[in-house]
Design a protein around this motif. Structure first.
Motif, PDB file in Angstrom:
ATOM      1  N   SER A 133       8.549   2.811   7.703  1.00  0.00           N
ATOM      2  CA  SER A 133       6.707   2.244   6.964  1.00  0.00           C
ATOM      3  C   SER A 133       7.275   2.033   5.425  1.00  0.00           C
ATOM      4  O   SER A 133       7.143   3.404   5.440  1.00  0.00           O
ATOM      5  CB  SER A 133       5.442   2.104   7.462  1.00  0.00           C
ATOM      6  OG  SER A 133       5.552   3.584   7.536  1.00  0.00           O
ATOM      7  N   ARG A 158       7.656  -1.585   8.429  1.00  0.00           N
ATOM      8  CA  ARG A 158       5.996  -2.840   7.615  1.00  0.00           C
ATOM      9  C   ARG A 158       6.200  -2.663   6.948  1.00  0.00           C
ATOM     10  O   ARG A 158       6.601  -1.042   6.363  1.00  0.00           O
ATOM     11  CB  ARG A 158       5.247  -1.948   8.837  1.00  0.00           C
ATOM     12  CG  ARG A 158       3.585  -3.384   8.344  1.00  0.00           C
ATOM     13  CD  ARG A 158       2.700  -2.225   9.370  1.00  0.00           C
ATOM     14  NE  ARG A 158       2.035  -2.931   9.167  1.00  0.00           N
ATOM     15  CZ  ARG A 158       1.220  -4.076   9.798  1.00  0.00           C
ATOM     16  NH1 ARG A 158       2.034  -4.725  10.819  1.00  0.00           N
ATOM     17  NH2 ARG A 158       0.045  -5.024   9.100  1.00  0.00           N
ATOM     18  N   ILE A 160       4.113  -2.446   3.491  1.00  0.00           N
ATOM     19  CA  ILE A 160       2.694  -2.796   2.505  1.00  0.00           C
ATOM     20  C   ILE A 160       3.405  -2.961   1.669  1.00  0.00           C
ATOM     21  O   ILE A 160       3.404  -1.840   0.177  1.00  0.00           O
ATOM     22  CB  ILE A 160       1.963  -1.977   3.467  1.00  0.00           C
ATOM     23  CG1 ILE A 160       1.407  -1.557   4.524  1.00  0.00           C
ATOM     24  CG2 ILE A 160       0.390  -1.191   2.467  1.00  0.00           C
ATOM     25  CD1 ILE A 160       1.680  -0.298   5.235  1.00  0.00           C
ATOM     26  N   ARG A 169      -1.834 -10.776  -4.121  1.00  0.00           N
ATOM     27  CA  ARG A 169      -1.479 -10.587  -3.120  1.00  0.00           C
ATOM     28  C   ARG A 169      -0.849 -11.385  -1.895  1.00  0.00           C
ATOM     29  O   ARG A 169       0.235 -10.972  -0.944  1.00  0.00           O
ATOM     30  CB  ARG A 169      -2.495  -9.831  -2.360  1.00  0.00           C
ATOM     31  CG  ARG A 169      -3.317  -8.781  -2.277  1.00  0.00           C
ATOM     32  CD  ARG A 169      -4.506  -8.543  -1.404  1.00  0.00           C
ATOM     33  NE  ARG A 169      -4.883  -8.765  -2.242  1.00  0.00           N
ATOM     34  CZ  ARG A 169      -6.476  -8.886  -3.171  1.00  0.00           C
ATOM     35  NH1 ARG A 169      -6.295  -7.457  -4.122  1.00  0.00           N
ATOM     36  NH2 ARG A 169      -7.688  -9.209  -2.773  1.00  0.00           N
ATOM     37  N   GLU A 173       2.926 -11.306   0.261  1.00  0.00           N
ATOM     38  CA  GLU A 173       2.671 -11.702   1.831  1.00  0.00           C
ATOM     39  C   GLU A 173       4.006 -12.797   1.704  1.00  0.00           C
ATOM     40  O   GLU A 173       5.155 -12.741   2.541  1.00  0.00           O
ATOM     41  CB  GLU A 173       1.863 -12.273   2.310  1.00  0.00           C
ATOM     42  CG  GLU A 173       0.692 -10.464   2.335  1.00  0.00           C
ATOM     43  CD  GLU A 173      -1.122 -11.422   2.287  1.00  0.00           C
ATOM     44  OE1 GLU A 173      -0.686 -12.793   2.708  1.00  0.00           O
ATOM     45  OE2 GLU A 173      -1.448 -10.765   2.736  1.00  0.00           O
ATOM     46  N   ASP A 178       4.405  -7.112   5.432  1.00  0.00           N
ATOM     47  CA  ASP A 178       3.484  -7.619   6.312  1.00  0.00           C
ATOM     48  C   ASP A 178       1.626  -7.080   5.858  1.00  0.00           C
ATOM     49  O   ASP A 178       0.773  -7.759   6.904  1.00  0.00           O
ATOM     50  CB  ASP A 178       3.909  -6.534   7.108  1.00  0.00           C
ATOM     51  CG  ASP A 178       4.807  -6.317   7.782  1.00  0.00           C
ATOM     52  OD1 ASP A 178       5.947  -7.650   8.323  1.00  0.00           O
ATOM     53  OD2 ASP A 178       6.332  -5.756   7.320  1.00  0.00           O
ATOM     54  N   ALA A 179       1.575  -6.958   5.024  1.00  0.00           N
ATOM     55  CA  ALA A 179       0.228  -6.257   5.180  1.00  0.00           C
ATOM     56  C   ALA A 179       0.198  -6.252   3.439  1.00  0.00           C
ATOM     57  O   ALA A 179       0.856  -5.252   2.658  1.00  0.00           O
ATOM     58  CB  ALA A 179      -0.506  -5.051   5.583  1.00  0.00           C
ATOM     59  N   THR A 180      -0.968  -6.322   2.703  1.00  0.00           N
ATOM     60  CA  THR A 180      -1.650  -5.958   1.258  1.00  0.00           C
ATOM     61  C   THR A 180      -2.509  -5.199   1.272  1.00  0.00           C
ATOM     62  O   THR A 180      -3.578  -5.733   1.890  1.00  0.00           O
ATOM     63  CB  THR A 180      -1.774  -8.197   0.729  1.00  0.00           C
ATOM     64  OG1 THR A 180      -2.470  -7.980   1.044  1.00  0.00           O
ATOM     65  CG2 THR A 180       0.112  -8.385   0.517  1.00  0.00           C
ATOM     66  N   VAL A 181      -2.643  -4.670   0.045  1.00  0.00           N
ATOM     67  CA  VAL A 181      -4.332  -3.707  -0.224  1.00  0.00           C
ATOM     68  C   VAL A 181      -4.321  -3.800  -1.426  1.00  0.00           C
ATOM     69  O   VAL A 181      -3.527  -3.702  -2.768  1.00  0.00           O
ATOM     70  CB  VAL A 181      -4.018  -2.039   0.255  1.00  0.00           C
ATOM     71  CG1 VAL A 181      -4.908  -1.390  -0.667  1.00  0.00           C
ATOM     72  CG2 VAL A 181      -3.647  -1.931   1.458  1.00  0.00           C
ATOM     73  N   GLU A 199      -5.260   1.674   8.183  1.00  0.00           N
ATOM     74  CA  GLU A 199      -5.348   0.935   8.384  1.00  0.00           C
ATOM     75  C   GLU A 199      -4.470  -0.157   8.779  1.00  0.00           C
ATOM     76  O   GLU A 199      -4.020  -0.626   9.735  1.00  0.00           O
ATOM     77  CB  GLU A 199      -6.913   0.206   7.549  1.00  0.00           C
ATOM     78  CG  GLU A 199      -7.352  -1.177   8.501  1.00  0.00           C
ATOM     79  CD  GLU A 199      -8.572  -1.472   8.325  1.00  0.00           C
ATOM     80  OE1 GLU A 199      -8.793  -2.283   8.617  1.00  0.00           O
ATOM     81  OE2 GLU A 199      -8.927  -0.792   6.906  1.00  0.00           O
ATOM     82  N   ALA A 200      -4.140  -0.866   7.003  1.00  0.00           N
ATOM     83  CA  ALA A 200      -2.673  -1.247   7.289  1.00  0.00           C
ATOM     84  C   ALA A 200      -1.699  -1.325   8.061  1.00  0.00           C
ATOM     85  O   ALA A 200      -0.694  -2.301   8.279  1.00  0.00           O
ATOM     86  CB  ALA A 200      -2.471  -1.739   5.607  1.00  0.00           C
ATOM     87  N   ASN A 201      -1.087   0.234   7.716  1.00  0.00           N
ATOM     88  CA  ASN A 201       0.009   0.503   8.948  1.00  0.00           C
ATOM     89  C   ASN A 201      -0.324   0.810  10.228  1.00  0.00           C
ATOM     90  O   ASN A 201       0.432   1.808  11.202  1.00  0.00           O
ATOM     91  CB  ASN A 201       0.663   1.241   8.520  1.00  0.00           C
ATOM     92  CG  ASN A 201       2.126   2.400   8.899  1.00  0.00           C
ATOM     93  OD1 ASN A 201       2.339   1.237   8.868  1.00  0.00           O
ATOM     94  ND2 ASN A 201       2.542   3.103   9.417  1.00  0.00           N
TER      95      ASN A 201
END
Length: 323
Positions: A133, A158, A160, A169, A173, A178-181, A199-201
């Motif tokens: 990740s 993954r 982020i 964001r 993507e 795969d996710a953004t914060v 959490e995003a992972n």
């Protein structure tokens, strides 16, 4: 020739467009006609004299250009110790690379400094392995947009990305995150930011972090690392240094913090060759898509720096020395 010169340190207001003599190439250097000059966040540190290397006045900022040898020849993208915000530059051909047909000036400038930084952060500093990740801080920036794509290309499990607005964001993507914060979560308490990254992972700690903000963002990202995780620090864009890292906190969790500055690769040109001979073909065949952040006239250099400092931009900013 027209160039941007600094005769006093400060903010964007100290960037003046003036007429200067053409540079005089030293032994082994070549005079190039510049078609585009790259703008980097590090340039704003140069302007303030808050860069890693102390600056001397007067100076012409700018570390990268696209151009052709005076009198004609192959279009190249190159790196400089300074002087890039100008219509002509003197450069060492050992730090220039031919630009493939179909690759624009903006795309070439995106990969020469920021792309090479992303390449070495993942390959040389953190030794990314398939399935791991990766957290990319400032995922909508020049380095971040390329790091997301390279991490996915090299098999990250993954990715982020952090970005400060819904639009940024969404861009991260679209490039493969795969996710953004939202990094604003770190402003009050880095623990909140740590929790958001985990959490995003999927609730798990992360393996690799590429960090260029400093302050609470660094602290929160460092706390999110898994055993044997690596954080590569390559900037302090937030102008706030992180708290010192306690060696016991590294040993007790088998984590690593690695510093990176591309200037050291420039003193070992083979390291730049490794990155550039990989990156330019990836851009040419569409595997990596550099994001253009805007092309500004040389006369609008102050506006370019203002937009960069205000986080109004994404991707690569470029100056047009002909305007």
């Amino acid at each position: 020739m027209r160039a941007v010169q600094i005769i006093r340190f400060g903010g964007p207001e100290v960037l003046d467009v003036v007429d200067l003599p053409d540079p005089n190439p030293a032994d082994g250097e070549v005079l190039y006609e510049v078609s585009s000059s790259g703008v980097n966040f590090a340039d704003t540190h140069q302007t303030e004299n808050s860069y890693l290397a102390p600056q001397e006045l007067p100076l012409v900022p700018g570390a990268e250009f696209v151009g052709t040898p005076a009198g004609g020849g192959q279009r190249v993208v190159g790196l400089l110790a300074g002087g890039g915000y100008a219509q002509r530059v003197a450069a060492n051909p050992r730090l220039t690379w031919p630009v493939p047909d179909g690759v624009t000036d903006e795309q070439a400038l995106a990969v020469v400094l920021q792309g090479a930084t992303a390449w070495h952060l993942l390959r040389t500093s953190t030794h990314l392995s398939p399935g791991e990740s990766v957290v990319v801080i400032a995922g909508a920036g020049g380095v971040g947009t390329l790091a997301i794509q390279l991490a996915k290309h090299w098999g990250a499990g993954r990715v982020i990305a952090t970005a400060s607005s819904p639009e940024k964001r969404a861009l991260a993507e679209s490039l493969g995150a795969d996710a953004t914060v939202d990094p604003a979560l770190a402003e009050d308490d880095p623990k909140t930011f740590t929790a958001a990254l985990r959490e995003a992972n999927g609730g798990q700690r992360v393996d690799v972090v590429l960090e260029m903000t400093g302050g609470n963002v660094f602290d929160g990202a460092f706390s999110a690392l898994a055993p044997f995780g690596r954080l590569a620090a390559y900037g302090t864009a937030g102008r706030v240094p992180p708290k010192p890292v306690n060696p016991q906190s590294l040993m007790g969790t088998s984590r690593a913090v690695i510093g990176f500055w591309l200037a050291h690769c420039m003193t070992r040109p083979q390291m730049m060759d490794e990155a550039m001979t990989d990156l330019l073909p990836l851009v040419a065949d569409g595997t990596v898509r550099p994001v253009s952040g805007g092309r500004y006239p040389l006369t609008a250099v102050r506006e370019a720096h203002q937009d960069l400092l205000a986080r109004r931009t994404t991707g690569k900013l470029v100056l047009d020395p002909a305007r």
